[in-house]
Design a protein around this motif. Structure first.
Motif, PDB file in Angstrom:
ATOM      1  N   GLU A  23       0.663  -1.163  -0.020  1.00  0.00           N
ATOM      2  CA  GLU A  23      -0.041  -0.088  -0.071  1.00  0.00           C
ATOM      3  C   GLU A  23       0.837   1.226  -0.100  1.00  0.00           C
ATOM      4  N   ILE A  24       0.336   2.442  -0.390  1.00  0.00           N
ATOM      5  CA  ILE A  24       0.893   3.603  -0.458  1.00  0.00           C
ATOM      6  C   ILE A  24       0.159   4.658   0.365  1.00  0.00           C
ATOM      7  N   ALA A  25       0.732   5.570   0.707  1.00  0.00           N
ATOM      8  CA  ALA A  25      -0.104   7.022   1.205  1.00  0.00           C
ATOM      9  C   ALA A  25       0.554   8.250   0.568  1.00  0.00           C
ATOM     10  N   PHE A  26      -0.215   9.041   0.225  1.00  0.00           N
ATOM     11  CA  PHE A  26       0.181  10.038  -0.463  1.00  0.00           C
ATOM     12  C   PHE A  26      -0.840  11.390  -0.500  1.00  0.00           C
ATOM     13  N   ASP A  27      -0.568  12.651  -0.702  1.00  0.00           N
ATOM     14  CA  ASP A  27      -1.307  13.680  -0.879  1.00  0.00           C
ATOM     15  C   ASP A  27      -1.798  13.904  -1.961  1.00  0.00           C
ATOM     16  N   TYR A  28      -3.142  14.198  -2.561  1.00  0.00           N
ATOM     17  CA  TYR A  28      -3.391  14.322  -3.895  1.00  0.00           C
ATOM     18  C   TYR A  28      -4.418  15.603  -4.004  1.00  0.00           C
ATOM     19  N   MET A  72       0.441  14.105  -7.337  1.00  0.00           N
ATOM     20  CA  MET A  72       0.693  13.104  -6.161  1.00  0.00           C
ATOM     21  C   MET A  72       1.693  13.570  -5.524  1.00  0.00           C
ATOM     22  N   LEU A  73       1.849  14.065  -4.359  1.00  0.00           N
ATOM     23  CA  LEU A  73       2.880  14.617  -3.486  1.00  0.00           C
ATOM     24  C   LEU A  73       3.172  13.842  -2.102  1.00  0.00           C
ATOM     25  N   ASP A  74       4.301  13.686  -1.835  1.00  0.00           N
ATOM     26  CA  ASP A  74       4.711  13.062  -0.467  1.00  0.00           C
ATOM     27  C   ASP A  74       4.174  11.515  -0.585  1.00  0.00           C
ATOM     28  N   VAL A  75       4.472  11.078  -1.668  1.00  0.00           N
ATOM     29  CA  VAL A  75       4.334   9.375  -1.793  1.00  0.00           C
ATOM     30  C   VAL A  75       5.019   8.648  -0.909  1.00  0.00           C
ATOM     31  N   THR A  76       4.491   7.849  -0.141  1.00  0.00           N
ATOM     32  CA  THR A  76       5.110   6.698   0.739  1.00  0.00           C
ATOM     33  C   THR A  76       4.797   5.492   0.536  1.00  0.00           C
ATOM     34  N   LEU A  77       5.924   4.667   0.544  1.00  0.00           N
ATOM     35  CA  LEU A  77       5.415   3.260   0.542  1.00  0.00           C
ATOM     36  C   LEU A  77       5.075   2.776   2.095  1.00  0.00           C
ATOM     37  N   LEU A  78       4.150   2.082   2.271  1.00  0.00           N
ATOM     38  CA  LEU A  78       3.806   1.452   3.658  1.00  0.00           C
ATOM     39  C   LEU A  78       4.188   0.202   3.618  1.00  0.00           C
ATOM     40  N   ASP A  79       4.272  -0.423   4.852  1.00  0.00           N
ATOM     41  CA  ASP A  79       4.486  -1.803   5.169  1.00  0.00           C
ATOM     42  C   ASP A  79       3.575  -2.795   4.878  1.00  0.00           C
ATOM     43  N   ALA A  80       2.217  -2.184   4.785  1.00  0.00           N
ATOM     44  CA  ALA A  80       0.955  -3.023   4.776  1.00  0.00           C
ATOM     45  C   ALA A  80       0.932  -3.833   3.193  1.00  0.00           C
ATOM     46  N   VAL A  81       0.754  -5.050   3.193  1.00  0.00           N
ATOM     47  CA  VAL A  81       0.846  -5.840   1.845  1.00  0.00           C
ATOM     48  C   VAL A  81      -0.727  -5.984   1.474  1.00  0.00           C
ATOM     49  N   PHE A  82      -0.964  -5.991   0.186  1.00  0.00           N
ATOM     50  CA  PHE A  82      -2.440  -6.363  -0.101  1.00  0.00           C
ATOM     51  C   PHE A  82      -2.355  -7.719  -0.952  1.00  0.00           C
ATOM     52  N   THR A  83      -3.587  -8.522  -1.100  1.00  0.00           N
ATOM     53  CA  THR A  83      -3.699  -9.370  -1.967  1.00  0.00           C
ATOM     54  C   THR A  83      -4.531  -8.954  -2.981  1.00  0.00           C
ATOM     55  N   PRO A  84      -4.264  -8.923  -4.288  1.00  0.00           N
ATOM     56  CA  PRO A  84      -5.505  -8.452  -5.324  1.00  0.00           C
ATOM     57  C   PRO A  84      -6.646  -9.152  -5.573  1.00  0.00           C
ATOM     58  N   GLY A  85      -7.647  -8.276  -5.687  1.00  0.00           N
ATOM     59  CA  GLY A  85      -8.895  -9.204  -5.760  1.00  0.00           C
ATOM     60  C   GLY A  85      -9.589  -8.456  -6.916  1.00  0.00           C
ATOM     61  N   PRO A  86     -10.729  -8.865  -7.284  1.00  0.00           N
ATOM     62  CA  PRO A  86     -11.681  -8.329  -8.255  1.00  0.00           C
ATOM     63  C   PRO A  86     -11.740  -6.777  -8.437  1.00  0.00           C
TER      64      PRO A  86
END
Length: 185
Positions: A23-28, A72-86
């Motif tokens: 997951e990522i976090a960012f200002d938009y 997109m500003l202040d883009v941060t890579l988070l530790d949370a991992v996700f499993t792709p779904g529909p």
């Protein structure tokens, strides 16, 4: 013009996030200039109309969204991992592939706008007559305002020949702009 170091860093972070399913976090900043903080699950990077976009599942909106990288500003890579779904299925960004009604536009461009026209549309969509480029396009706008902003970005280098509702929307927008610059009474 072109990608600067900041945009290249954002691109690299997004590429890492997509490949590692993080997951990522960012200002938009939206097209209306509204700033929001987002957390998203990135799905796909898309290059369209001379700009990079990210398709991502937005956790706040609980829907797949498209984000323009330069907003997109202040883009941060988070530790949370996700499993792709529909909900992570990328959506078509080419109007010809997208569901829904297309808006048929007939536009006449001055020679000064030709480079932008051919950056965005295939040459076979246009005809040149009397030094001007006549372009018949089919677009799938997300909102009616998209077409207005697109046309206004050409200033006096484009005339909308049809449909009448787009002509009227541009007339009204032009009057609002002219009012900003009218002489004080």
């Amino acid at each position: 013009w072109g990608s600067g170091p900041a945009e290249k860093r954002v691109f690299a972070t997004l590429k890492t996030a997509i490949l590692s399913r993080r997951e990522i976090a960012f200002d938009y900043y939206s097209a209306r200039g509204e700033k929001s903080r987002r957390t998203a699950q990135p799905v796909k990077l898309v290059y369209k109309d001379a700009a990079w976009y990210l398709q991502a599942y937005c956790l706040a909106r609980q829907a797949l969204r498209v984000f323009k990288l330069c907003r997109m500003l202040d883009v941060t890579l988070l530790d949370a991992v996700f499993t792709p779904g529909p909900q992570h299925t990328p959506q078509p960004m080419d109007p010809a592939e997208a569901p829904g009604p297309l808006l048929h536009l007939e536009l006449m461009f001055t020679p000064a706008a030709a480079y932008r026209v051919y950056d965005m549309f295939p040459p076979e969509w246009g005809d040149t007559a009397a030094g001007r480029t006549l372009l018949r396009v089919r677009l799938l706008p997300r909102k009616p305002v998209d077409i207005r902003f697109f046309c206004l970005s050409f200033g006096a280098d484009v005339a909308v020949l049809s449909p009448p509702q787009v002509q009227q929307a541009l007339r009204e927008a032009g009057q609002k702009v002219a009012a900003l610059y009218s002489a004080p009474e």
